[in-house]
Write a protein that holds these residues in place. Structure first.
Motif, mmCIF file in Angstrom:
data_model
loop_
_atom_site.group_PDB
_atom_site.id
_atom_site.type_symbol
_atom_site.label_atom_id
_atom_site.label_comp_id
_atom_site.label_asym_id
_atom_site.label_seq_id
_atom_site.Cartn_x
_atom_site.Cartn_y
_atom_site.Cartn_z
ATOM 1 N N UNK A 152 0.838 -1.198 0.000
ATOM 2 C CA UNK A 152 0.000 0.000 0.000
ATOM 3 C C UNK A 152 0.876 1.252 0.000
ATOM 4 N N UNK A 153 1.926 1.272 0.801
ATOM 5 C CA UNK A 153 2.819 2.433 0.845
ATOM 6 C C UNK A 153 3.513 2.663 -0.489
ATOM 7 N N UNK B 97 -2.933 2.690 4.919
ATOM 8 C CA UNK B 97 -3.741 1.645 5.548
ATOM 9 C C UNK B 97 -3.915 2.012 7.023
ATOM 10 N N UNK B 98 -5.151 2.025 7.452
ATOM 11 C CA UNK B 98 -5.478 2.373 8.836
ATOM 12 C C UNK B 98 -6.226 1.210 9.473
ATOM 13 N N UNK B 99 -6.124 1.129 10.775
ATOM 14 C CA UNK B 99 -6.841 0.095 11.515
ATOM 15 C C UNK B 99 -7.652 0.750 12.628
ATOM 16 N N UNK B 100 -8.868 0.280 12.770
ATOM 17 C CA UNK B 100 -9.730 0.694 13.876
ATOM 18 C C UNK B 100 -10.226 -0.584 14.521
ATOM 19 N N UNK C 262 -6.723 3.366 1.531
ATOM 20 C CA UNK C 262 -7.034 4.443 0.592
ATOM 21 C C UNK C 262 -5.843 4.668 -0.326
ATOM 22 N N UNK C 263 -6.152 5.030 -1.562
ATOM 23 C CA UNK C 263 -5.134 5.325 -2.561
ATOM 24 C C UNK C 263 -5.423 6.683 -3.169
#
Length: 67
Positions: free
Chosen positions: A36-37, A43-46, A58-59
């Motif tokens: 992703x990077x 990239x996020x985590x919840x 998200x891109x």
């Protein structure tokens, strides 16, 4: 179900796993974040223990990514 807050800071580190020895390498989330990077994404985590975990990727839009 859900990831403890103390562990969340480590989940993207290479070879980090909560599995017992021999049951996983701990490279899955590390590789996902690396890919992703490289695509200039994020990239996020919840996560909430006993409720679940959501990963959001998200891109940049195609027009933003054009050079």
């Amino acid at each position: 179900c859900g990831i403890e807050p103390a562990v969340q800071d480590q989940i993207f580190e290479p070879f980090f796993t909560t599995k017992e020895p021999g049951k996983g390498t701990g490279l899955g989330l590390y590789n996902a974040k690396t890919i992703v990077n490289k695509m200039r994404g994020k990239i996020d985590v919840e996560s909430r223990v006993d409720h679940g975990t959501t990963f959001t990727i998200t891109f940049p839009s195609a027009s933003e990514g054009s050079t």
